[in-house]
Design a protein around this motif. Structure first.
Motif, short mmCIF file in Angstrom:
data_model
loop_
_atom_site.label_atom_id
_atom_site.label_comp_id
_atom_site.label_asym_id
_atom_site.label_seq_id
_atom_site.Cartn_x
_atom_site.Cartn_y
_atom_site.Cartn_z
N ARG A 20 19.96 -54.33 137.00
CA ARG A 20 19.98 -53.65 135.70
C ARG A 20 20.82 -52.38 135.77
NH1 ARG A 20 14.45 -55.11 135.36
NH2 ARG A 20 13.84 -53.05 136.14
N GLU A 21 20.61 -51.63 136.84
CA GLU A 21 21.37 -50.39 137.01
C GLU A 21 22.87 -50.68 137.16
OE1 GLU A 21 19.66 -48.45 140.35
OE2 GLU A 21 17.95 -47.64 139.22
N MET A 22 23.19 -51.79 137.86
CA MET A 22 24.60 -52.14 138.04
C MET A 22 25.25 -52.50 136.70
SD MET A 22 26.22 -54.99 140.62
CE MET A 22 25.38 -54.25 142.01
N ARG A 23 24.46 -53.30 135.88
CA ARG A 23 25.00 -53.66 134.56
C ARG A 23 25.22 -52.44 133.69
NH1 ARG A 23 21.50 -58.19 135.13
NH2 ARG A 23 19.87 -57.12 133.95
N MET A 24 24.23 -51.53 133.74
CA MET A 24 24.35 -50.28 132.96
C MET A 24 25.54 -49.45 133.43
SD MET A 24 20.35 -49.15 132.59
CE MET A 24 20.74 -47.61 131.74
N GLU A 25 25.71 -49.43 134.75
CA GLU A 25 26.83 -48.67 135.31
C GLU A 25 28.17 -49.27 134.89
OE1 GLU A 25 28.54 -47.22 139.66
OE2 GLU A 25 26.51 -48.05 139.50
N GLU A 26 28.24 -50.62 134.93
CA GLU A 26 29.48 -51.29 134.51
C GLU A 26 29.76 -51.05 133.04
OE1 GLU A 26 28.85 -55.34 135.53
OE2 GLU A 26 29.35 -55.09 137.66
N HIS A 27 28.70 -51.11 132.23
CA HIS A 27 28.86 -50.85 130.79
C HIS A 27 29.35 -49.42 130.55
CE1 HIS A 27 28.22 -51.15 126.50
NE2 HIS A 27 27.46 -50.06 126.54
N SER A 28 28.72 -48.50 131.28
CA SER A 28 29.12 -47.09 131.14
C SER A 28 30.57 -46.88 131.59
CB SER A 28 28.18 -46.22 131.99
OG SER A 28 28.58 -44.88 131.98
N GLN A 29 30.94 -47.60 132.67
CA GLN A 29 32.32 -47.49 133.16
C GLN A 29 33.32 -48.02 132.13
OE1 GLN A 29 32.85 -49.21 137.01
NE2 GLN A 29 35.05 -48.86 137.05
N ARG A 30 32.96 -49.19 131.53
CA ARG A 30 33.85 -49.75 130.50
C ARG A 30 33.98 -48.81 129.31
NH1 ARG A 30 31.40 -54.72 131.95
NH2 ARG A 30 29.89 -54.52 130.24
N GLU A 31 32.85 -48.21 128.92
CA GLU A 31 32.88 -47.25 127.80
C GLU A 31 33.78 -46.05 128.15
OE1 GLU A 31 28.87 -46.17 126.89
OE2 GLU A 31 28.77 -47.61 125.22
N GLY A 32 33.67 -45.60 129.40
CA GLY A 32 34.50 -44.47 129.84
C GLY A 32 35.98 -44.81 129.82
N GLU A 33 36.28 -46.03 130.30
CA GLU A 33 37.69 -46.47 130.31
C GLU A 33 38.22 -46.60 128.89
OE1 GLU A 33 37.59 -50.08 132.49
OE2 GLU A 33 37.50 -49.10 134.48
N GLU A 34 37.41 -47.15 127.98
CA GLU A 34 37.83 -47.29 126.59
C GLU A 34 38.04 -45.92 125.95
OE1 GLU A 34 38.82 -49.08 122.92
OE2 GLU A 34 38.83 -49.76 125.00
N LYS A 35 37.15 -44.98 126.30
CA LYS A 35 37.27 -43.62 125.75
C LYS A 35 38.56 -42.96 126.24
CE LYS A 35 34.36 -39.58 124.93
NZ LYS A 35 33.07 -38.92 125.25
N ASN A 36 38.86 -43.14 127.52
CA ASN A 36 40.10 -42.57 128.08
C ASN A 36 41.33 -43.19 127.43
OD1 ASN A 36 38.78 -40.86 129.82
ND2 ASN A 36 38.73 -42.36 131.50
N ARG A 37 41.25 -44.52 127.20
CA ARG A 37 42.37 -45.21 126.53
C ARG A 37 42.58 -44.66 125.13
NH1 ARG A 37 43.57 -48.89 122.96
NH2 ARG A 37 41.41 -49.21 122.35
N LEU A 38 41.46 -44.47 124.39
CA LEU A 38 41.57 -43.93 123.03
C LEU A 38 42.12 -42.51 123.04
CD1 LEU A 38 38.23 -45.26 121.49
CD2 LEU A 38 40.54 -45.92 120.80
N LYS A 39 41.71 -41.72 124.04
CA LYS A 39 42.22 -40.35 124.15
C LYS A 39 43.73 -40.35 124.38
CE LYS A 39 38.12 -37.87 125.80
NZ LYS A 39 37.49 -37.19 126.96
N ASP A 40 44.18 -41.21 125.32
CA ASP A 40 45.62 -41.31 125.59
C ASP A 40 46.39 -41.76 124.36
OD1 ASP A 40 45.19 -40.54 128.19
OD2 ASP A 40 45.14 -42.58 129.00
#
Length: 619
Positions: A485-505
């Motif tokens: 569960r923690e791994m899935r949450m971490e992966e989800h959080s990582q994807r959200e972070g990557e998407e946020k960085n992409r939107l910022k760029d």
């Protein structure tokens, strides 16, 4: 004298002054240079010309011409507009006037990238004042002479050569006192580009020392170029006094040059190693590299600089140094019986690594460093930089010829220590170090280089019954689910972070594009405004032309008829030019308007995308 007579004389005096002033108005004259203007091929120069007294010449007709050309105009300006259609094509995009200087009566012509064909007499004319000035342009080309040295029997022959001159220059040989000396007659050749090459030889007896100067001069363009040479009875080779050190993979220079410096471009140059067969590392004869006699180990890895050869520098460039390149090299110029020997030392280094392990009540540190050449020395130092005792260094040489060294030192537990592992090779002046701090709780702080720490721990699991085992298995399963569960949450959080960085760029790029587009729209609107003013001005000039044409037409039947016809022809040409400029201006305005429309549409789209990105980032 009666008051009446005095008054009459004063009135008469003022009248004469007024008459003379009126008569002198408009008698401006042109001032140009009294000496020829000298320029070198490729220069940008000014042909000076100005009205005296100074008047605003912005709206006057200004003509620069060269009578030997057809069409003769180098530059024409009428009513503030350049007339490119009447300009000789040889001067396209190479002539211009300064508008700010025109306001002060300065109608000097700037001529860019001067050519040999530009030489001649130019006429600067302002028809309104009937004022003109002639300017003579002298175009030159120069280059520095080169002296080549060769030997013929018991004589040394010096040949001086200089190409790319204009006008034809004079070549002289001078001794060290600056006095002329006898030499062979100068040979002069004119190339297809119109430039001259001159050369001359002088012979010197072997076994004596001389200093000579070759001077090439052209007085009409005030140019002098010289080359100097000292001929020694005992020419010799200068090389390095210390070994040359290189690391594997480097590109290096093996230095060697003739003293005194002579042109070695056509000399035989040999670079060799006596321990090789064939022995030649590099061979050059009569200006040509002889690859067939070169040792295959050096194929495509050796070269000389042709430009440096002309100065007696025959240094060898050796690329991608290999371990097998180490050895003794000989640099030789047979014509002078001159040679130099040098040693090339090839090295290889790497940073050491420290590994840590525990054995009973001791901490064992092992330092290892591989990829060295020549064989290095390994030392252990304490925090004061003093040598400490350690196990003997183990040395292994690999199939690639490189050395690996390692050594261990043991430390009692319960104390804090700082250690340095130093690996050094004095013959190539190389030292590499690694540092480690061992604390009483086995906490290690790393600095300078990576420290690999290996702590061997033994975990003993003692079974205390079946219940304990079952409970442990259940706990492990729950723990596994939690980890997933923690791994899935971490992966989800990582994807959200990557998407946020992409939107910022993306947002940053959109904002930069918007700034750029705003600037383009602003510039195009300013351009559109300028073009509109230009169009209005041209329309106004055309109206004036038509009114003037109407006036001329009415006077055609009156004398002097020839003058009125000339006036009419000039007016027709001017009207055609203004109409042509008007058409060009309209086209430019249309293109500018299209750019503004396209950029505005792009701006609207970018603004929508930017707003969408901002909303996504807020959510």
């Amino acid at each position: 004298m009666s008051p009446v007579k005095v008054s009459l004389l004063l009135v008469l005096h003022h009248g004469v002054l007024l008459f003379l002033t009126r008569c002198c108005e408009g008698q401006s004259h042109m001032i140009g240079p009294t000496q020829p203007v000298v320029a070198m091929i490729g220069d940008d120069i000014i042909l000076p010309c100005h009205l005296e007294p100074a008047v605003d010449a912005v709206k006057l007709t200004v003509e620069w011409s060269k009578q030997d050309l057809t069409p003769r105009f180098v530059y024409v300006r009428r009513v503030g507009v350049e007339l490119l259609t009447e300009q000789n094509s040889l001067y396209t995009k190479r002539t211009s006037l300064s508008v700010s200087k025109l306001q002060c009566g300065d109608i000097s012509l700037k001529l860019s990238t001067v050519k040999l064909s530009d030489a001649g007499t130019y006429k600067c004319l302002v028809p309104k004042f009937g004022a003109e000035s002639a300017v003579q342009l002298a175009v030159g080309s120069v280059s520095s002479p080169l002296i080549e040295l060769s030997t013929v029997k018991n004589k040394v022959v010096l040949e001086c050569k200089s190409n790319g001159w204009y006008p034809e220059p004079q070549l002289l040989w001078l001794n060290r006192e600056g006095k002329l000396i006898s030499a062979e007659p100068t040979k002069t050749v004119r190339g297809s580009d119109g430039l001259y090459t001159v050369s001359s030889k002088v012979s010197v007896e072997k076994g004596h020392s001389y200093s000579f100067t070759c001077r090439v001069q052209q007085k009409s363009i005030s140019q002098i170029k010289e080359a100097h040479i000292h001929v020694s009875g005992q020419s010799h080779m200068i090389g390095p006094t210390q070994p040359v050190v290189a690391m594997i993979g480097d590109d290096i220079i093996l230095p060697c040059h003739l003293e005194p410096a002579v042109n070695a471009g056509d000399l035989t140059v040999e670079w060799s190693r006596n321990d090789l067969k064939p022995r030649f590392v590099y061979l050059r004869r009569d200006g040509v590299e002889l690859l067939t006699e070169q040792n295959s180990l050096y194929t495509r890895r050796t070269s000389l600089s042709v430009s440096k050869l002309q100065c007696g520098d025959i240094s060898l460039k050796l690329s991608t140094v290999k371990l097998s390149d180490a050895g003794t090299y000989k640099c030789h110029a047979p014509e002078f019986s001159a040679e130099s020997v040098m040693e090339l030392t090839v090295g290889s280094v790497s940073s050491p690594l420290i590994e840590l392990s525990t054995v009973k009540d001791k901490v064992v540190l092992e330092c290892e460093s591989n990829g060295w050449y020549p064989e290095p020395q390994l030392l252990w130092l304490n925090s004061e930089g003093k040598l400490i005792s350690a196990e003997p260094t183990k040395t292994v040489r690999g199939s690639d010829g490189l050395y690996t060294v390692s050594s261990k030192v043991s430390v009692e537990k319960g104390h804090s220590y700082s250690f340095t592992c130093r690996v050094q090779q004095k013959s190539i002046s190389q030292i590499k170090e690694a540092h480690i701090h061992v604390s009483d709780d086995l906490f290690m702080v790393q600095s300078d280089t990576a420290v690999h720490i290996i702590v061997n721990l033994v975990l003993c699991l003692i079974s205390v019954g079946t219940i304990t085992s079952i409970l442990f298995i259940i706990w492990r399963q729950e723990q596994k689910k939690t980890d997933e569960r923690e791994m899935r949450m971490e992966e989800h959080s990582q994807r959200e972070g990557e998407e946020k960085n992409r939107l910022k760029d993306e947002l940053k790029n959109h904002e930069e594009d918007l700034t750029h587009i705003h600037q383009i729209i602003k510039n195009q609107n300013e351009k559109k405004k300028d073009l509109k003013n230009q169009r209005d001005k041209l329309n106004s000039l055309l109206q004036e032309d038509k009114a003037e044409m109407k006036e001329v037409t009415s006077k055609l039947k009156k004398p002097p008829k020839k003058k009125h016809e000339q006036w009419q022809d000039d007016l027709k040409k001017r009207m055609e030019e203004h109409e042509e400029l008007l058409v060009i201006t309209d086209k430019l305005m249309e293109a500018t308007e299209n750019i503004i429309i396209q950029m505005t549409e792009r701006k609207v789209k970018l603004e929508k995308d930017t707003e969408k990105n901002r909303k996504h980032l807020k959510n």
